[in-house]
Design a protein around this motif. Structure first.
Motif, short mmCIF file in Angstrom:
data_model
loop_
_atom_site.label_atom_id
_atom_site.label_comp_id
_atom_site.label_asym_id
_atom_site.label_seq_id
_atom_site.Cartn_x
_atom_site.Cartn_y
_atom_site.Cartn_z
N MET A 1 0.82 -1.21 0.00
CA MET A 1 0.00 0.00 0.00
C MET A 1 0.86 1.26 0.00
SD MET A 1 -3.14 -0.48 -0.30
CE MET A 1 -4.21 -1.89 -0.43
N THR A 2 1.64 1.43 -1.03
CA THR A 2 2.39 2.67 -1.18
C THR A 2 2.13 3.22 -2.57
OG1 THR A 2 4.33 1.52 -2.01
CG2 THR A 2 4.28 1.96 0.35
N CYS A 3 2.07 4.54 -2.65
CA CYS A 3 1.85 5.18 -3.94
C CYS A 3 3.02 4.90 -4.87
CB CYS A 3 1.69 6.67 -3.78
SG CYS A 3 0.41 7.13 -2.62
N ALA A 4 4.23 4.84 -4.29
CA ALA A 4 5.41 4.68 -5.12
C ALA A 4 5.30 3.43 -5.98
CB ALA A 4 6.66 4.60 -4.24
N PHE A 5 4.85 2.32 -5.39
CA PHE A 5 4.73 1.10 -6.18
C PHE A 5 3.51 1.13 -7.09
CE2 PHE A 5 3.00 -3.20 -6.71
CZ PHE A 5 3.97 -3.67 -7.58
N ALA A 6 2.37 1.55 -6.54
CA ALA A 6 1.15 1.55 -7.32
C ALA A 6 1.30 2.42 -8.57
CB ALA A 6 -0.02 2.03 -6.47
N GLY B 1 -4.26 11.17 -11.19
CA GLY B 1 -5.05 11.34 -9.99
C GLY B 1 -4.39 10.79 -8.75
N CYS B 2 -4.90 11.21 -7.62
CA CYS B 2 -4.37 10.75 -6.34
C CYS B 2 -4.62 9.25 -6.20
CB CYS B 2 -5.06 11.49 -5.21
SG CYS B 2 -4.57 10.92 -3.58
N LEU B 3 -3.55 8.53 -5.78
CA LEU B 3 -3.67 7.08 -5.63
C LEU B 3 -4.25 6.71 -4.28
CD1 LEU B 3 -0.23 6.35 -7.19
CD2 LEU B 3 -2.31 5.32 -8.03
N SER B 4 -4.20 7.63 -3.36
CA SER B 4 -4.82 7.51 -2.04
C SER B 4 -4.21 6.43 -1.15
CB SER B 4 -6.33 7.30 -2.15
OG SER B 4 -6.63 5.97 -2.44
N TYR B 5 -2.92 6.11 -1.32
CA TYR B 5 -2.29 5.17 -0.39
C TYR B 5 -1.41 5.89 0.64
CZ TYR B 5 -3.97 2.24 -4.08
OH TYR B 5 -4.77 1.67 -5.02
N GLY B 6 -1.37 7.23 0.54
CA GLY B 6 -0.83 8.00 1.64
C GLY B 6 0.68 8.08 1.80
N ASP B 7 1.45 8.02 0.72
CA ASP B 7 2.89 8.25 0.86
C ASP B 7 3.17 9.64 1.41
OD1 ASP B 7 3.25 5.83 -0.21
OD2 ASP B 7 4.65 6.43 -1.79
N CYS B 8 2.31 10.61 1.02
CA CYS B 8 2.50 11.99 1.48
C CYS B 8 2.29 12.09 2.97
CB CYS B 8 1.56 12.92 0.73
SG CYS B 8 -0.15 12.39 0.68
N VAL B 9 1.22 11.43 3.46
CA VAL B 9 0.92 11.50 4.88
C VAL B 9 2.06 10.86 5.67
CG1 VAL B 9 -0.67 10.75 6.67
CG2 VAL B 9 -1.55 11.49 4.47
N ALA B 10 2.59 9.75 5.15
CA ALA B 10 3.69 9.08 5.84
C ALA B 10 4.94 9.96 5.88
CB ALA B 10 4.01 7.76 5.15
N SER B 11 5.10 10.81 4.87
CA SER B 11 6.31 11.62 4.81
C SER B 11 6.22 12.86 5.69
CB SER B 11 6.58 12.04 3.37
OG SER B 11 5.69 13.09 3.03
N CYS B 12 5.03 13.19 6.17
CA CYS B 12 4.86 14.44 6.91
C CYS B 12 5.37 14.30 8.34
CB CYS B 12 3.39 14.86 6.93
SG CYS B 12 3.15 16.47 7.72
N ASP B 13 6.34 15.15 8.70
CA ASP B 13 6.91 15.09 10.04
C ASP B 13 6.17 15.98 11.02
OD1 ASP B 13 8.85 13.32 9.42
OD2 ASP B 13 10.33 14.83 8.88
N PHE B 14 5.22 16.77 10.54
CA PHE B 14 4.61 17.79 11.39
C PHE B 14 3.17 17.47 11.75
CE2 PHE B 14 8.10 19.75 9.22
CZ PHE B 14 8.69 20.50 10.21
N ASP B 15 2.73 16.25 11.41
CA ASP B 15 1.35 15.87 11.68
C ASP B 15 0.39 16.90 11.07
OD1 ASP B 15 -0.68 14.34 12.59
OD2 ASP B 15 -0.78 15.29 14.56
N ALA B 16 0.73 17.35 9.89
CA ALA B 16 -0.09 18.38 9.26
C ALA B 16 -0.95 17.79 8.15
CB ALA B 16 0.80 19.48 8.69
N MET B 17 -0.96 16.48 8.03
CA MET B 17 -1.75 15.85 6.97
C MET B 17 -2.45 14.64 7.53
SD MET B 17 0.68 15.52 3.69
CE MET B 17 -0.44 15.67 2.36
N TYR B 18 -3.57 14.34 6.99
CA TYR B 18 -4.20 13.05 7.30
C TYR B 18 -4.96 12.58 6.08
CZ TYR B 18 -8.54 15.66 8.04
OH TYR B 18 -9.63 16.45 7.87
N MET B 19 -5.28 11.30 6.08
CA MET B 19 -5.98 10.73 4.96
C MET B 19 -7.47 10.72 5.29
SD MET B 19 -4.30 9.63 2.42
CE MET B 19 -4.93 9.39 0.81
N ASP B 20 -8.25 11.31 4.45
CA ASP B 20 -9.69 11.23 4.65
C ASP B 20 -10.16 9.91 4.05
OD1 ASP B 20 -12.40 11.37 4.57
OD2 ASP B 20 -12.45 13.50 4.08
#
Lengths: 332, 442, 286
Positions: C124-129, C142-161
């Motif tokens: 479940m990573t965007c990089a592979f998908a 389009g957004c793949l929605s597996y959340g590589d961006c959320v995982a990369s965020c160090d500031f807890d400024a993102m979440y997956m809806d």
């Protein structure tokens, strides 16, 4: 029609799974368990059941309430830790100590590292060593084997054959005088000796080992190199002076060596990955076992030897890579 | 019995369609011919919308060194040259042709007569193979003429023919060896002449005894060619593994088979070479296996390039109700399709339909460090380690652990008892490491 | 007894002295002279080591600033103008005021807008998908929605809806750019935060032809160019069937969102419009 599934290749997978492997190991333990139930009676059954149930219980508690993650107590790994822990403590051990051992095995050696697959040391051995250091008296009283008894208290205890020989030699007695004090080799092989619950019958353990080899749960490298190096080292010492050092066959069939070599050292999580790594690890275990058995303070060295080698596994994995295809070969 | 030594797995073979003779698939209404059906640079179209083309006519030219010509597989009118959804769901340029009749380009010999005499010189053979757009038919689709040209300073001494078909389910090469054996053997002789070698070995796994017997009977007429039965083990069809199994030479890491004097071609490619050289026929059709447990009639078809995959499935009895996955290629290395209207290309060796119950991966558990992936990796790598390194983006370490040697055979993911997505992660690692190396070399 | 005490005190004491001398000599020999200002600057920085400045971490930025003796082209996205101003004061330099920025997700291909056409299984990573296929929604951008961006965020400024399958960026985003790098499709862009956090942007990066893009996703930019005509400030450009709003030119006049036929232009943190349905029908009078 349903949505088509897209996934990366391959699209077929083996039938094998973690719990199948775990229950395979458990199945292979049956002969050893039967032998110990025969010789130690109800006490052995109680210790085994207590260990298994308390291991599963502690894993459940920790996963559910401390980690608050998925609960995986039925994947078989906690059951195995419990069974193996029971197999390496004396049948006469008070049950509350067994429970403490389980807590240390599961809580300290397994879950603190992140659960199945993440632990560095074999959980059952950690539990045993903890008990051995905390309760040395109870952990060194081994019940004498009798045919099936339902007695739970007032069991006659005595030293293990290894302890008999070691203490005898330390007091200046000759090996040839000491050997008649322990049962005959054939009898030892069948398990008729003092010792921990599941380690007594080398033959039953070998049977389980062969089953695991056929099922491909374990590979031959670790047991062979472990037992082989014990044989060779003990053999060299024996040839130097047979009256001080007992013969290699005795080392092989007494104590926890067989159980250690087949079940403990081969624990997938805490053993090396590559073939040569496994062999080096096995030899290390064998060497340390003999050193502790002959020169150390304890009569038995298997648990310490394996735990010490466990610590070297990451290093071994780094140093002994599998042979790569197309690596530079000498002479082209 | 010979086989390669290092690693390997043996998934259930399930060769359901092995006794189904090759049938000719009826022409579709339109064909969609992608411009990039081979490894390397896509071909450039030489026709325009509205042009009428004949079967076998050149419609796109491969101009780079590693590229291949593309010919029309049907006669008709070019409807459009546009982006079309390919097997992965991305859009790639393709030529769409409306089929009208079945008229072939002049000079193509469509008769079934066997032509044994090889009249062309080695250079002419190579240029003919190039001209007719032959690529490796095993699945990698590497342009064949490149492989037939031995680079300067290297010599080839043995031609290895891959009739292993180690992928479960697939039978297209098997049927080809049974039904077109003589043509294939002539094709091998042509390749031997082009490479100037006097020895060719056909490696066939011994789960195809009928093919081995048939070839054994024929080879006395073809000097220099021998047939070697091999023990069934996946991935024996990988060229490095096959070379190791047949002549016990190890291709060094990062090098091509020519380094150890070998050239590997597929049996399908040999047949295509025969048709190109002896019959002047470009690569416009290929044998495709349509199989799977739910498929009514598992079959082997000769299909024109560009035929929608849906047509093939229809011809094999239609798509079963409970189909959960359609795979282009074999179960170990094939690609799952997102759209069954994607076309058959030069590299499509099979279409595999999996029922819903078999599509799901196993639930993922923690790695229990059992080391099975490392023990079965045919390249001697440590998949568990590479997967972890890749998912932590440690691509430098991936490189030292030889991630670039991975042949993506899928054995690690197949064997993993914890169901971990090892190959998925390794692929990311391989991509990123490759990018990193290319950047550094620039 | 006394003797034993004496001997141990003397031997231990001399051992300690020898060790201290050796340590002192070694420390002198291998002493690294470092500009003390580096420490001062590093103390001022937030210490998040996010890499938003383009360097390896806060220490690296401090070294660079001290070495170059200028703040030209340097910024600390999490610290913002405040931190740079403080550093400038300490070093006696001048810091240029920079507009605050924030990361913006330019895709609205939720499960509703771009219904899944296939099901994905595996890592479940965007990089592979992204390497494997176009995505469950079918849109190659389009957004793949597996959340590589959320995982990369160090500031807890993102979440997956999880309802829409799209990442959401919270207001505490420091625009470090980690998610921009993590997204294999470059959907996330660092844009000007805007007055009162108000932003207008085209929430789509699909460059396919209108019909094709629309087939996969209801809210895709179809490249019709209506917004370009509407914009009086030349802030919107149309290239490859895709409109793009230049945040430096945009005046946040809110003219373009209503004209978009696919609602691909998003406006954030604005007060609600008064007569939303009517604006579309009679734009001239309103």
């Amino acid at each position: 029609m349903n949505l088509l599934t897209v996934s990366g290749s391959p699209h077929v997978y083996t039938e094998e799974s973690v719990s199948k492997i775990m229950y395979g190991v458990l199945f292979s333990l049956i002969p050893a368990a039967l032998v110990s139930f025969y010789f130690f009676g109800l006490a052995a059954i109680m210790v085994t059941l207590t260990a298994i149930v308390s291991c599963m219980f502690f894993e459940f508690i920790i996963q559910k309430y401390l980690i608050k993650g998925p609960v995986t107590i039925f994947d078989g790994s906690a059951v195995i830790t419990g069974a193996l822990l029971a197999f390496i403590v004396p049948a006469s051990l008070p049950l509350w100590m067994v429970v403490i051992g389980s807590l240390v095995s599961i809580g300290m050696a397994k879950m603190t590292f992140g659960g199945l697959g993440k632990n560095i040391f074999n959980p059952a051995l950690v539990g045993r060593v903890f008990l051995m250091i905390s309760f040395p008296v109870e952990m060194n009283m081994y019940p004498k084997p009798t045919s099936f008894s339902t007695q739970l208290t007032d069991i006659i205890t005595g030293p293990t054959p290894l302890a008999v020989v070691k203490e005898g030699v330390a007091q200046g007695e000759k090996v040839s005088d000491l050997l008649p004090e322990v049962p005959e080799y054939v009898s030892l092989l069948m398990g008729n000796m003092g010792g921990s619950v599941g380690e007594i019958s080398a033959l039953a353990i070998l049977l389980g080992g062969i089953y695991m080899l056929i099922r491909k749960i374990i590979t031959w490298e670790i047991p062979a190199s472990y037992l082989g190096s014990v044989m060779i080292l003990a053999g060299i010492l024996w040839m130097i002076d047979p009256e001080v050092y007992v013969d290699p066959l005795f080392h092989l069939i007494t104590g926890g060596l067989m159980l250690g070599a087949i079940y403990m050292a081969t624990d997938m999580v805490t053993s090396p990955m590559s073939r040569w790594g496994m062999i080096v690890y096995g030899i290390g275990c064998g060497f340390l076992t003999i050193v502790i058995r002959i020169f150390g303070a304890y009569p038995e060295g298997v648990a310490f030897a394996i735990l010490i080698m466990n610590a070297f596994v990451p290093l071994i994995n780094r140093g002994f890579k599998p042979k790569r295809f197309g690596e530079e070969v000498k002479n082209g | 019995m010979k086989t390669f030594k290092l690693g390997g797995v043996h998934p259930p073979e399930n060769k359901l369609s092995q006794s189904a003779a090759i049938e000719v698939l009826p022409l579709p209404e339109t064909v969609t011919i992608p411009l990039s059906q081979h490894l390397g640079v896509p071909a450039n179209p030489v026709v325009k919308k509205g042009d009428s083309v004949k079967a076998g006519q050149l419609i796109a030219k491969g101009e780079a060194f590693i590229s291949a010509n593309i010919h029309s597989s049907v006669s008709g009118t070019v409807q459009k040259i546009d982006d079309v959804v390919d097997t992965s769901g991305y859009r790639k340029k393709a030529i769409v042709i409306k089929v009208e009749g079945d008229i072939w380009e002049d000079g193509i010999d469509l008769s079934k007569d066997l032509v044994k005499d090889i009249s062309l010189s080695p250079q002419e053979i190579v240029s003919r193979v190039n001209e007719k757009g032959i690529v490796g038919m095993g699945g990698a689709t590497f342009p064949s003429h490149v492989k037939l040209m031995v680079p300067q300073g290297k010599t080839a001494d043995v031609l290895i023919i891959n009739g292993v078909e180690c992928e479960p389910y697939l039978t297209s090469d098997h049927r080809l060896m049974l039904e077109k054996a003589e043509e294939m053997l002539v094709g091998i002789q042509i390749q031997m002449k082009a490479l100037n070698v006097d020895r060719a070995i056909i490696g066939v796994e011994n789960n195809k005894p009928d093919a081995i017997d048939h070839l054994m009977k024929l080879i006395p007429e073809y000097p220099g060619i021998s047939v070697e039965p091999l023990k069934v083990k996946y991935p024996q069809g990988g060229e490095k593994q096959l070379i190791k199994a047949l002549v016990n030479r190890e291709v060094p890491s990062g090098k091509l088979p020519i380094e150890v004097g070998c050239v590997v071609h597929n049996v399908g490619t040999s047949f295509a070479v025969y048709e190109a050289v002896q019959k002047n026929k470009p690569l416009v059709e290929r044998v495709v296996t349509v199989t799977g447990k739910g498929v009514k009639e598992p079959s082997n078809f000769v299909a024109r390039i560009g035929t929608p995959i849906a047509n093939l499935i229809e011809a094999a009895g239609g798509i079963p109700e409970n189909t959960g996955k359609v795979i282009n290629g074999g179960p170990m290395m094939g690609k799952a399709l997102s759209d069954i209207n994607a076309p058959v290309t030069k590299g499509t060796s099979g279409i595999l339909l999996f029922p819903q119950a078999e599509t799901s991966r196993k639930p993922v558990h923690n790695c229990i460090r059992c080391g099975r992936c490392a023990s079965i990796c045919p390249m001697g790598l440590e998949p568990y380690l590479l997967a972890v390194l890749a998912s932590h983006k440690r691509f430098d370490d991936c490189e030292t652990e030889k991630v670039m040697d991975c042949i993506e055979c899928g054995s690690c993911l197949y064997i993993c008892p914890s169901g971990r997505p090892l190959l998925d992660q390794i692929r990311v690692g391989k991509n990123e490491t490759g990018k990193m190396i290319r950047l550094r070399n620039r | 007894m006394n003797e034993i005490t004496l001997i141990s005190v003397i031997s231990l004491g001399s051992l300690g002295t020898i060790a201290a001398i050796i340590l002192y000599m070694v420390a002198q020999k291998f002493k690294v002279i470092e500009d003390p200002r580096i420490d001062i600057v590093a103390d001022k920085l937030p210490g998040a080591n996010c890499g938003g400045c383009g360097l390896a971490g806060c220490r690296a930025l401090a070294e660079e600033i001290v070495k170059k003796e200028s703040l030209e082209g340097m910024s600390c996205p999490p610290g913002g103008n405040e931190v740079m101003g403080e550093i400038a004061k300490v070093l006696g330099l001048e810091a240029k005021e920079q507009d605050p920025t924030i990361a913006v997700v330019r895709c609205s291909g939720s499960r509703e807008n771009a219904p899944p056409k296939v099901k994905y299984e595996g890592d479940m990573t965007c990089a592979f998908a992204h390497n494997l296929f176009a995505g469950e929604g079918g849109c190659p951008k389009g957004c793949l929605s597996y959340g590589d961006c959320v995982a990369s965020c160090d500031f807890d400024a993102m979440y997956m809806d999880h309802k829409t399958g799209l990442p959401v960026i919270k207001d505490n985003c420091v625009s470090c750019g980690a998610c921009v790098k993590a997204c294999p499709r470059s959907i996330i862009e660092i844009r000007k935060r805007g007055k009162k956090d108000r932003r207008i942007f085209v929430s789509c990066i699909n460059v396919e032809k209108g019909g094709v893009a629309r087939k996969n996703c209801q809210v895709a930019c179809i490249g019709c160019g209506k917004c370009v005509k509407e914009c009086k400030f030349d802030a919107i450009t149309l290239e490859n069937n895709l409109a793009y709003i230049d945040f430096n030119k945009c005046t946040l006049c809110r003219k373009c969102p209503p004209v978009c036929p696919t609602n691909a232009i998003h406006e954030l943190n604005f007060p609600p419009r008064r007569q939303r349905p009517e604006t579309k029908a009679e734009p001239a009078e309103a």
